[in-house]
Design a protein around this motif. Sequence first.
Motif, short mmCIF file in Angstrom:
data_model
loop_
_atom_site.label_atom_id
_atom_site.label_comp_id
_atom_site.label_asym_id
_atom_site.label_seq_id
_atom_site.Cartn_x
_atom_site.Cartn_y
_atom_site.Cartn_z
N CYS A 92 0.83 -1.20 0.00
CA CYS A 92 0.00 0.00 0.00
C CYS A 92 0.87 1.26 0.00
O CYS A 92 0.63 2.19 -0.76
CB CYS A 92 -0.93 -0.02 1.21
N PHE A 93 1.89 1.27 0.85
CA PHE A 93 2.77 2.43 0.93
C PHE A 93 3.51 2.65 -0.39
O PHE A 93 3.62 3.79 -0.86
CB PHE A 93 3.77 2.26 2.07
N ILE A 94 3.98 1.58 -1.01
CA ILE A 94 4.69 1.70 -2.29
C ILE A 94 3.76 2.25 -3.37
O ILE A 94 4.15 3.09 -4.18
CB ILE A 94 5.31 0.35 -2.71
N LEU A 98 4.53 5.75 -5.27
CA LEU A 98 4.66 5.89 -6.72
C LEU A 98 3.71 6.95 -7.27
O LEU A 98 4.08 7.72 -8.16
CB LEU A 98 4.38 4.54 -7.40
N ILE A 99 2.51 7.01 -6.74
CA ILE A 99 1.55 8.03 -7.18
C ILE A 99 2.04 9.42 -6.79
O ILE A 99 1.98 10.35 -7.59
CB ILE A 99 0.16 7.75 -6.60
N ALA A 100 2.53 9.57 -5.57
CA ALA A 100 3.02 10.87 -5.11
C ALA A 100 4.23 11.31 -5.92
O ALA A 100 4.35 12.48 -6.27
CB ALA A 100 3.36 10.82 -3.63
N ARG A 101 5.13 10.39 -6.21
CA ARG A 101 6.31 10.76 -7.01
C ARG A 101 5.95 11.12 -8.43
O ARG A 101 6.59 11.96 -9.04
CB ARG A 101 7.32 9.62 -7.00
N VAL A 107 5.70 12.00 -0.25
CA VAL A 107 4.77 11.11 0.42
C VAL A 107 4.47 11.64 1.82
O VAL A 107 3.40 11.42 2.36
CB VAL A 107 5.36 9.69 0.50
N TYR A 108 5.41 12.36 2.39
CA TYR A 108 5.29 12.80 3.77
C TYR A 108 4.61 14.15 3.93
O TYR A 108 4.56 14.68 5.02
CB TYR A 108 6.67 12.81 4.43
N GLU A 109 4.09 14.72 2.87
CA GLU A 109 3.29 15.93 3.02
C GLU A 109 2.02 15.57 3.78
O GLU A 109 1.54 14.43 3.72
CB GLU A 109 2.93 16.51 1.65
N ARG A 110 1.46 16.52 4.47
CA ARG A 110 0.34 16.24 5.38
C ARG A 110 -0.82 15.54 4.68
O ARG A 110 -1.34 14.53 5.16
CB ARG A 110 -0.14 17.52 6.04
N THR A 114 -1.79 11.58 5.34
CA THR A 114 -3.13 11.26 5.86
C THR A 114 -3.81 10.25 4.95
O THR A 114 -4.43 9.29 5.42
CB THR A 114 -3.99 12.53 5.97
N LEU A 115 -3.68 10.43 3.65
CA LEU A 115 -4.26 9.50 2.68
C LEU A 115 -3.66 8.11 2.85
O LEU A 115 -4.39 7.11 2.88
CB LEU A 115 -4.02 10.03 1.27
N ILE A 116 -2.34 8.04 2.99
CA ILE A 116 -1.68 6.75 3.18
C ILE A 116 -2.14 6.09 4.47
O ILE A 116 -2.43 4.89 4.50
CB ILE A 116 -0.15 6.92 3.17
#
Length: 134
Positions: A92-94, A98-101, A107-110, A114-116
């Motif tokens: 799930c995190f990966i 990948l979507i955030a990149r 990935v660590y933006e608020r 929260t979505l993750i």
Amino acid sequence: MAASLYYTIKVWLTSIIIGTFALWSTMIIFSPAKDAPWGELPLFLLLTLVIAALISFPASMVFFVATYLLKSKDITPLLSMIVISLIAVTACFITFALIARSDHNSVYERGNFTLILCYSLPIPLCVWLYRLEV
């Protein structure tokens, strides 16, 4: 194989439903919109469920393969559940990384974090809620 597939589908769909409601709950609580079209909320929930299912499908296939392979190994059920939980959360995190990149975001933006959390925390809960038939 059928037991692993049935287990995967139960865990996958339940975690998507819980994750979607958790996401919308956090959005409503932490950033309520005064002019929000509340009548359209069911449509937005349904759309979020469909998008979550499409995006998480590859991770669910990884989850299925891991469940199927671990089921055939001679390990304790406790260790099997721990490994399956870790694999599912990692997949799930990966997926979200990948979507955030691809969008040039961290990935660590608020909002992303929260979505993750909304989608990755229900997975181990569902893994432990449902029993994998041996």
